[in-house]
Design a protein around this motif. Structure first.
Motif, PDB file in Angstrom:
ATOM      1  N   ALA A 302      29.921   6.556 -46.247  1.00 51.51           N
ATOM      2  CA  ALA A 302      29.761   5.155 -46.345  1.00 51.51           C
ATOM      3  C   ALA A 302      28.678   4.770 -45.452  1.00 51.51           C
ATOM      4  CB  ALA A 302      31.091   4.474 -46.217  1.00 51.51           C
ATOM      5  N   LYS A 303      28.836   5.118 -44.032  1.00 56.09           N
ATOM      6  CA  LYS A 303      28.006   5.041 -42.889  1.00 56.09           C
ATOM      7  C   LYS A 303      26.582   5.284 -43.010  1.00 56.09           C
ATOM      8  CE  LYS A 303      27.376   5.616 -38.141  1.00 56.09           C
ATOM      9  NZ  LYS A 303      27.897   6.313 -36.879  1.00 56.09           N
ATOM     10  N   ALA A 304      26.479   6.616 -44.119  1.00 56.99           N
ATOM     11  CA  ALA A 304      24.814   7.083 -44.146  1.00 56.99           C
ATOM     12  C   ALA A 304      24.238   6.137 -45.182  1.00 56.99           C
ATOM     13  CB  ALA A 304      25.085   8.417 -44.764  1.00 56.99           C
ATOM     14  N   VAL A 305      25.107   5.804 -46.229  1.00 54.11           N
ATOM     15  CA  VAL A 305      24.540   4.897 -47.203  1.00 54.11           C
ATOM     16  C   VAL A 305      24.175   3.744 -46.564  1.00 54.11           C
ATOM     17  CG1 VAL A 305      24.943   3.678 -49.557  1.00 54.11           C
ATOM     18  CG2 VAL A 305      25.718   6.196 -49.231  1.00 54.11           C
ATOM     19  N   ASP A 306      25.150   2.829 -46.041  1.00 51.47           N
ATOM     20  CA  ASP A 306      25.058   1.447 -45.074  1.00 51.47           C
ATOM     21  C   ASP A 306      23.676   1.694 -44.274  1.00 51.47           C
ATOM     22  OD1 ASP A 306      27.201   0.537 -46.430  1.00 51.47           O
ATOM     23  OD2 ASP A 306      28.475   0.809 -44.745  1.00 51.47           O
ATOM     24  N   GLU A 307      23.715   2.805 -43.527  1.00 52.22           N
ATOM     25  CA  GLU A 307      22.384   2.866 -42.736  1.00 52.22           C
ATOM     26  C   GLU A 307      21.063   2.706 -43.603  1.00 52.22           C
ATOM     27  OE1 GLU A 307      22.838   6.165 -40.433  1.00 52.22           O
ATOM     28  OE2 GLU A 307      24.350   5.313 -38.973  1.00 52.22           O
ATOM     29  N   LEU A 308      21.088   3.613 -44.834  1.00 54.35           N
ATOM     30  CA  LEU A 308      19.872   3.667 -45.529  1.00 54.35           C
ATOM     31  C   LEU A 308      19.748   2.221 -46.154  1.00 54.35           C
ATOM     32  CD1 LEU A 308      18.015   5.703 -46.424  1.00 54.35           C
ATOM     33  CD2 LEU A 308      19.395   6.350 -48.436  1.00 54.35           C
ATOM     34  N   VAL A 309      20.723   1.636 -46.676  1.00 59.68           N
ATOM     35  CA  VAL A 309      20.553   0.362 -47.395  1.00 59.68           C
ATOM     36  C   VAL A 309      20.124  -0.762 -46.236  1.00 59.68           C
ATOM     37  CG1 VAL A 309      21.885  -1.719 -48.319  1.00 59.68           C
ATOM     38  CG2 VAL A 309      22.311   0.605 -49.159  1.00 59.68           C
ATOM     39  N   GLU A 310      20.570  -0.625 -45.175  1.00 62.15           N
ATOM     40  CA  GLU A 310      20.043  -1.622 -44.159  1.00 62.15           C
ATOM     41  C   GLU A 310      18.622  -1.207 -43.730  1.00 62.15           C
ATOM     42  OE1 GLU A 310      19.662  -4.566 -41.126  1.00 62.15           O
ATOM     43  OE2 GLU A 310      21.428  -4.127 -42.666  1.00 62.15           O
ATOM     44  N   ALA A 311      18.297  -0.031 -43.680  1.00 67.86           N
ATOM     45  CA  ALA A 311      16.894   0.334 -43.257  1.00 67.86           C
ATOM     46  C   ALA A 311      15.963  -0.198 -44.433  1.00 67.86           C
ATOM     47  CB  ALA A 311      16.812   1.828 -43.267  1.00 67.86           C
ATOM     48  N   PHE A 312      16.201  -0.006 -45.668  1.00 69.10           N
ATOM     49  CA  PHE A 312      15.435  -0.664 -46.765  1.00 69.10           C
ATOM     50  C   PHE A 312      15.499  -2.096 -46.679  1.00 69.10           C
ATOM     51  CE2 PHE A 312      15.779   3.869 -48.547  1.00 69.10           C
ATOM     52  CZ  PHE A 312      14.419   3.643 -48.900  1.00 69.10           C
ATOM     53  N   ALA A 313      16.696  -2.749 -46.367  1.00 67.88           N
ATOM     54  CA  ALA A 313      16.530  -4.324 -46.116  1.00 67.88           C
ATOM     55  C   ALA A 313      15.580  -4.601 -45.212  1.00 67.88           C
ATOM     56  CB  ALA A 313      17.917  -4.700 -45.843  1.00 67.88           C
ATOM     57  N   ARG A 314      15.605  -3.938 -44.121  1.00 71.15           N
ATOM     58  CA  ARG A 314      14.445  -4.158 -42.988  1.00 71.15           C
ATOM     59  C   ARG A 314      13.207  -4.227 -43.567  1.00 71.15           C
ATOM     60  NH1 ARG A 314      16.691  -1.501 -37.542  1.00 71.15           N
ATOM     61  NH2 ARG A 314      14.759  -2.539 -36.703  1.00 71.15           N
ATOM     62  N   ALA A 315      12.935  -2.829 -44.394  1.00 74.04           N
ATOM     63  CA  ALA A 315      11.716  -2.722 -44.642  1.00 74.04           C
ATOM     64  C   ALA A 315      11.179  -3.770 -45.746  1.00 74.04           C
ATOM     65  CB  ALA A 315      11.708  -1.390 -45.574  1.00 74.04           C
ATOM     66  N   LYS A 316      12.040  -4.071 -46.370  1.00 70.03           N
ATOM     67  CA  LYS A 316      12.013  -5.334 -47.334  1.00 70.03           C
ATOM     68  C   LYS A 316      11.363  -6.592 -46.566  1.00 70.03           C
ATOM     69  CE  LYS A 316      13.963  -8.125 -50.818  1.00 70.03           C
ATOM     70  NZ  LYS A 316      15.321  -8.392 -51.973  1.00 70.03           N
ATOM     71  N   ARG A 317      11.906  -6.841 -45.392  1.00 72.24           N
ATOM     72  CA  ARG A 317      11.606  -8.081 -44.595  1.00 72.24           C
ATOM     73  C   ARG A 317      10.238  -7.747 -43.735  1.00 72.24           C
ATOM     74  NH1 ARG A 317      16.984  -7.826 -43.525  1.00 72.24           N
ATOM     75  NH2 ARG A 317      16.882  -6.795 -41.472  1.00 72.24           N
ATOM     76  N   GLY A 318       9.608  -6.467 -43.829  1.00 77.35           N
ATOM     77  CA  GLY A 318       8.521  -6.111 -43.155  1.00 77.35           C
ATOM     78  C   GLY A 318       8.524  -5.113 -41.910  1.00 77.35           C
ATOM     79  N   ASP A 319       9.859  -4.969 -41.506  1.00 77.69           N
ATOM     80  CA  ASP A 319      10.114  -4.218 -40.381  1.00 77.69           C
ATOM     81  C   ASP A 319      10.333  -2.811 -40.688  1.00 77.69           C
ATOM     82  OD1 ASP A 319      11.102  -3.125 -38.141  1.00 77.69           O
ATOM     83  OD2 ASP A 319      12.847  -3.758 -37.761  1.00 77.69           O
ATOM     84  N   LEU A 320       9.150  -1.922 -40.294  1.00 75.64           N
ATOM     85  CA  LEU A 320       8.992  -0.451 -40.483  1.00 75.64           C
ATOM     86  C   LEU A 320       9.405   0.353 -39.509  1.00 75.64           C
ATOM     87  CD1 LEU A 320       5.673  -0.270 -42.724  1.00 75.64           C
ATOM     88  CD2 LEU A 320       8.285  -0.595 -43.599  1.00 75.64           C
ATOM     89  N   SER A 321      10.063  -0.296 -38.299  1.00 67.04           N
ATOM     90  CA  SER A 321      10.406   0.322 -37.092  1.00 67.04           C
ATOM     91  C   SER A 321      11.590   1.416 -37.237  1.00 67.04           C
ATOM     92  CB  SER A 321      10.245  -0.510 -35.919  1.00 67.04           C
ATOM     93  OG  SER A 321      11.550  -1.586 -35.993  1.00 67.04           O
ATOM     94  N   ALA A 322      12.534   1.216 -37.933  1.00 66.57           N
ATOM     95  CA  ALA A 322      13.880   1.796 -38.194  1.00 66.57           C
ATOM     96  C   ALA A 322      13.438   3.214 -38.338  1.00 66.57           C
ATOM     97  CB  ALA A 322      14.732   1.031 -39.157  1.00 66.57           C
TER      98      ALA A 322
END
Length: 573
Positions: A302-322
């Protein structure tokens, strides 16, 4: 959402982790049932039938011998009473009887009696004590007088013997009158020895439920010699008798007798109990361990999937630093590596290509954004989360397809690929969409063989197909998309059609105006970027056209230059 997904994963893993424990318990129960049926039920049945055949055979043999003597004397030339003195007939009968009773060396005795029960001749000069005094009103003699044409049998009690002797007799009739009797006395020891088994006890009872024969010394009769009530009432069942467990079956025999087959099962039941206890102990040890491991594993996933979802959500906002932590052995390992590689590549592209032509930079960046819009990746990962619970195999297929899709999209070493290569990427995209929409999505393609090796820009088909899937549903929510590729002399024509509601006249005019402009302010940036890339790479004479046929739906046509003839022949299969 985190707790809900973790709970769903925990339930799914618990179900699959507990299957081996339940399977072990089922196999243990199955083994116990098989052992009981094979070693107790079947062995008892087979042994009882064998013992019944042996006893019936012995009784039948002596009845037949008595019948032969009676038949010989009925047709004999001299009266039965005269056989007390030496004569050829006496010698003949004695030799026959002596031979018959000594075939098996079972110590059987024979006696030929006159009508008054006096011994005319026999294996001994006098009757055994168990037959004296013998009179015409005594048991078997009385029955022989009543039924002179049938052999009779009964059991005799011999003092000091554990089993009773078998007495078989037949009346001798001459000239229609009772003349005497032929008797055989078969020792009980011989009968007992004939049916003794190392695996179970046998108990033979007469028609009065007297225990007349027993093997193994089992305590199954009362002190009066009667068969115990609990034994007599048992038939193909397990009983408890004198604190021990037995499995008992019974079978009727001639002359009103009943044969009981008694298998002791106390030790076997104890072994079953020990085995069941061990299985229970193993289960009690394994279940907490499994539940603890499942809890840890579900939290980790669950932690791995949440981290991945959060990373793509940040990418959606334009933040590619994660940057995501790569967990080796995880099902999301490939996706995590691909995401890290993708974001790294995107950052590198934006930094290293600032000096290139602005149109090329915009085309490349928008092309990557249109191919992998964060909302698509976000929806895909959400689908994977729930497919892990509903269909783990399908979830794995989606992960693999997404991994291949990511790998293809982040390749920066090529700008042009063949039609077949871009189709392979497109099929991975469609596989993910098929899992998302299920039977509502129907996709068809018709690729000319001459066009399969044509050179086209990388990531050409996917943005147009994505637009058709997104906006091409009919009134029932069904989506039907068809891809056609043809080579027309020096041109390559790609047509993508849907059977949706189509575009109104105003919307169609807006889309055509967008294609003629120099920037994409509409939400249909995917179509614009494809059109713009084709023109940047091949010239203003090529590009994308949109039409709405009268039959309904939307048709998008891409026109590109075809490869040279020698290049096509080089790569043709």
């Amino acid at each position: 959402m985190h707790h809900q997904f973790q709970e769903e994963v925990r339930r799914a893993l618990t179900k699959y982790a507990l299957v081996p424990v339940l399977l072990l318990a089922f196999l243990g129960s199955l083994l116990i049932c098989f052992s009981w049926h094979h070693y107790i039920v079947m062995r008892n049945e087979a042994s009882r039938q064998t013992a019944a055949e042996v006893l019936t055979g012995i009784l039948t043999d002596y009845e037949q011998r008595a019948d032969r003597v009676a038949e010989r004397l009925a047709d004999g030339p001299q009266p039965l009473a005269s056989l007390g003195a030496p004569s050829p007939l006496r010698t003949e009968l004695y030799a026959y009887l002596y031979h018959e009773v000594n075939i098996t060396h079972d110590a059987t005795q024979f006696f030929l009696l006159d009508r008054s029960c006096r011994v005319l001749f026999g294996s001994r000069h006098t009757l055994p004590p168990t037959l004296t005094p013998l009179s015409e009103t005594w048991g078997i003699v009385r029955r022989l007088k009543e039924q002179p044409t049938h052999a009779q049998a009964e059991f005799l009690t011999r003092p000091g013997a554990a089993s009773r002797d078998l007495l078989v007799g037949r009346a001798i009739v001459q000239d229609g009158a009772l003349a005497g009797y032929m008797l055989f006395v078969v020792p009980g020891e011989y009968l007992t020895h004939s049916i003794t088994s190392p695996h179970l006890y046998f108990l033979l009872a007469d028609d009065f439920q007297n225990g007349v024969l027993a093997t193994g010394g089992g305590p199954f009769t009362t002190r009066f010699g009667k068969v115990a009530d609990v034994v007599a009432a048992a038939s193909s069942k397990r009983i408890t008798y004198q604190k021990d467990e037995y499995y008992i079956t019974q079978q009727p025999l001639p002359q009103g007798c009943t044969l009981y087959a008694i298998t002791p099962v106390t030790d076997l039941l104890l072994r079953y109990l020990i085995g069941a206890g061990l299985l229970l102990a193993i289960a009690l040890i394994m279940v907490p361990i499994i539940l603890c491991s499942v809890g840890q594993e579900s939290a980790r996933r669950a932690k791995a999937v949440d981290e991945l979802v959060e990373a793509f959500a940040r990418a959606k906002r334009g933040d590619l630093s994660a940057q995501l932590t790569v967990r080796r052995g995880s099902q999301l390992e490939v996706v995590t590596e691909a995401y890290n590689h993708m974001t790294h590549s995107l950052r590198a592209l934006m930094q290293q290509h600032e000096a290139e032509t602005r149109a090329t930079v915009i085309s490349e960046v928008r092309q990557l954004e249109s191919q992998f819009q964060p909302h698509f990746l976000f929806n895909t990962l959400e689908n994977i989360k729930f497919m892990i619970k509903l269909d783990p195999d399908a979830a794995m297929q989606m992960i693999q397809a997404l991994s291949s899709l990511l790998r293809y999209s982040i390749r920066t070493d090529v700008r042009q690929v063949t039609v077949d290569e871009d189709l392979a990427y497109t099929h991975n995209y469609l596989k993910i969409q098929q899992y998302r929409f299920g039977s509502r999505l129907r996709y068809e393609e018709d690729i000319a063989r001459a066009a399969r090796c044509a050179a086209i820009p990388k990531l050409l088909f996917q943005p147009v197909l994505e637009n058709a899937i997104r906006y091409g549903s009919d009134d029932d929510g069904n989506i039907s998309v068809r891809l056609t590729v043809r080579r027309d002399d020096a041109l390559l024509r790609v047509t993508i059609e849907d059977q949706g509601k189509g575009l109104g006249a105003a919307k169609l005019a807006e889309m055509r105006a967008l294609l003629k402009s120099r920037n994409a302010s509409s939400r249909h940036t995917g179509l614009y970027n494809v059109h713009r890339r084709i023109q940047l790479m091949y010239g203003e004479a090529y590009g994308l056209a949109i039409a709405c046929p009268e039959t309904g739906g939307t048709r998008v046509t891409l026109t590109l230059p075809a490869v040279r003839k020698e290049e096509m022949e080089e790569c043709s299969p």
